[in-house]
Design an enzyme around this catalytic site. Sequence first.
Site, mmCIF file in Angstrom:
data_model
loop_
_atom_site.group_PDB
_atom_site.id
_atom_site.type_symbol
_atom_site.label_atom_id
_atom_site.label_comp_id
_atom_site.label_asym_id
_atom_site.label_seq_id
_atom_site.Cartn_x
_atom_site.Cartn_y
_atom_site.Cartn_z
ATOM 1 N N ASP A 111 0.831 -1.215 0.000
ATOM 2 C CA ASP A 111 0.000 0.000 0.000
ATOM 3 C C ASP A 111 0.864 1.264 0.000
ATOM 4 O OD1 ASP A 111 -2.439 1.331 -0.025
ATOM 5 O OD2 ASP A 111 -2.513 1.493 2.150
ATOM 6 N N TRP A 171 2.719 7.998 -2.777
ATOM 7 C CA TRP A 171 4.107 8.129 -3.254
ATOM 8 C C TRP A 171 4.126 8.980 -4.523
ATOM 9 C CZ3 TRP A 171 7.131 6.887 -7.482
ATOM 10 C CH2 TRP A 171 8.510 6.754 -7.263
ATOM 11 N N ARG A 226 -1.415 8.757 -10.097
ATOM 12 C CA ARG A 226 -1.345 7.585 -9.224
ATOM 13 C C ARG A 226 -0.708 6.374 -9.926
ATOM 14 N NH1 ARG A 226 -4.329 7.510 -4.670
ATOM 15 N NH2 ARG A 226 -4.589 5.267 -4.893
ATOM 16 N N ARG A 236 -12.296 2.469 -7.684
ATOM 17 C CA ARG A 236 -11.403 3.588 -8.029
ATOM 18 C C ARG A 236 -11.779 4.183 -9.387
ATOM 19 N NH1 ARG A 236 -5.585 2.445 -5.344
ATOM 20 N NH2 ARG A 236 -6.417 1.784 -3.337
ATOM 21 N N GLU A 242 -12.327 -4.703 -3.831
ATOM 22 C CA GLU A 242 -12.919 -3.369 -3.632
ATOM 23 C C GLU A 242 -12.252 -2.297 -4.503
ATOM 24 O OE1 GLU A 242 -12.019 -5.370 -0.870
ATOM 25 O OE2 GLU A 242 -14.091 -6.075 -0.855
ATOM 26 N N ASN A 243 -11.103 -2.627 -5.107
ATOM 27 C CA ASN A 243 -10.375 -1.605 -5.873
ATOM 28 C C ASN A 243 -11.076 -1.206 -7.179
ATOM 29 O OD1 ASN A 243 -7.064 -2.772 -4.824
ATOM 30 N ND2 ASN A 243 -8.279 -1.075 -4.010
ATOM 31 N N TRP A 244 -12.122 -1.940 -7.583
ATOM 32 C CA TRP A 244 -12.924 -1.534 -8.751
ATOM 33 C C TRP A 244 -13.604 -0.189 -8.514
ATOM 34 C CZ3 TRP A 244 -12.020 -4.371 -12.926
ATOM 35 C CH2 TRP A 244 -11.694 -5.723 -12.786
HETATM 36 C C1 IPE Z 1 -5.405 -2.664 -0.053
HETATM 37 O O1 IPE Z 1 -5.119 -1.321 -0.139
HETATM 38 C C2 IPE Z 1 -5.402 -3.287 -1.419
HETATM 39 C C3 IPE Z 1 -4.111 -3.449 -2.061
HETATM 40 C C4 IPE Z 1 -2.951 -3.088 -1.581
HETATM 41 C C5 IPE Z 1 -4.145 -4.094 -3.355
HETATM 42 P P1 IPE Z 1 -6.261 -0.217 -0.269
HETATM 43 O O2 IPE Z 1 -5.556 1.064 -0.463
HETATM 44 O O3 IPE Z 1 -7.224 -0.615 -1.336
HETATM 45 O O4 IPE Z 1 -6.983 -0.305 1.133
HETATM 46 P P2 IPE Z 1 -7.841 0.791 1.916
HETATM 47 O O5 IPE Z 1 -8.864 1.332 0.945
HETATM 48 O O6 IPE Z 1 -6.882 1.864 2.357
HETATM 49 O O7 IPE Z 1 -8.435 0.072 3.076
HETATM 50 C C1 IPE Z 2 -1.814 0.178 -3.214
HETATM 51 O O1 IPE Z 2 -1.515 1.539 -3.275
HETATM 52 C C2 IPE Z 2 -1.943 -0.437 -4.576
HETATM 53 C C3 IPE Z 2 -3.310 -0.806 -4.955
HETATM 54 C C4 IPE Z 2 -4.358 -0.727 -4.188
HETATM 55 C C5 IPE Z 2 -3.487 -1.298 -6.296
HETATM 56 P P1 IPE Z 2 -2.680 2.612 -3.250
HETATM 57 O O2 IPE Z 2 -3.069 2.911 -4.655
HETATM 58 O O3 IPE Z 2 -3.787 2.185 -2.383
HETATM 59 O O4 IPE Z 2 -1.923 3.846 -2.644
HETATM 60 P P2 IPE Z 2 -2.482 4.884 -1.580
HETATM 61 O O5 IPE Z 2 -2.926 4.085 -0.395
HETATM 62 O O6 IPE Z 2 -3.625 5.604 -2.231
HETATM 63 O O7 IPE Z 2 -1.331 5.772 -1.287
HETATM 64 MG MG MG Z 3 -4.142 2.431 -0.406
#
Ligand code: IPE
Ligand code: IPE
Ligand code: MG
Length: 261
Positions: free
Chosen positions: A28, A33, A41, A79, A75-77
């Site tokens: 994460d 970064w 991103r 985004r 849950e990343n869908w």
């Molecule tokens: C968890 O990070 C998922 C991955 C690293 C792939 P997220 O950034 O999605 O988690 P939350 O939303 O901060 O809980």
């Molecule tokens: C984790 O980094 C990677 C994925 C979830 C794919 P993030 O994209 O969640 O990075 P932050 O948490 O927004 O900095």
């Molecule tokens: Mg994150």
Amino acid sequence: MALFKLRSAVKREPVVATVPRHIAIVMDGNGRWAKKRFMPRVFGHKHGVDALVRTVKASADRGVEYLTVFAFSSENWKRPQEEVSGLMGLALATVANHLAKMTTEGVRIRIVGDLSTVSDKVRAALAQAEAATAHNTRIHLTVAFNYGGRWDVLQACRRAIEAGVAADQLDEARLAQFMALKHAPDPDLFIRTGGELRVSNFLLWQIAYSELHFTDCLWPDFGEAELDAALVAYAGRERRFGGVEAAEPAAAADALTTSGS
Ligand code: IPE
Ligand code: IPE
Ligand code: MG
């Protein structure tokens, strides 16, 4: 049990540490970064791939047998579409750019997650990574892609029912045979970078007795030094697995373990 010498960041002297067999990582902090650098991103995710490549090598060099990483959560869908498609494109690029080296370096790649909803192209690339490395044994890299811990428990229950397992035959060990990480012992060490103190639906079933390590380090900055810091912290933990005395992880995990091998 693998032993190796770590140089302690604090004491500046070598210490002999017990190396976890299995490390699970929530990678994460990529977005933050990138933001710090006024970049999109996806730029952070690209550098996150480099951190993963470094970490696989460093883990293998230290005798870690299994590394399981969270690359894309169920849950990343949620985004923005641009980021999701950037991540899917990055999955394709990572296979194209890094698979040959991983194959020759003895990395066995497995993908876990619900691949029914990813594109045919991405599914094919991930399948190619699995097939090309299927004979490798140096380190088992499991990439969780469209994975959720709750999805994993649910799909295991469904498949157990489909396999005709009777309710009174279903115990923890039997259910574990249907879980996504059935090929690996439960993680000894769970690392989350990026400073958040949560599990975010990563391995829920499998981390019942994992040691937890949280670091503010943003994932693209992760490398040997951060890994060694986590290993030093792990070496200082006393694992009791519900007992009174410190347990040999292998023996205690055998008693508890829900996963295979
Ligand atoms: C968890 O990070 C998922 C991955 C690293 C792939 P997220 O950034 O999605 O988690 P939350 O939303 O901060 O809980
Ligand atoms: C984790 O980094 C990677 C994925 C979830 C794919 P993030 O994209 O969640 O990075 P932050 O948490 O927004 O900095
Ligand atoms: Mg994150």
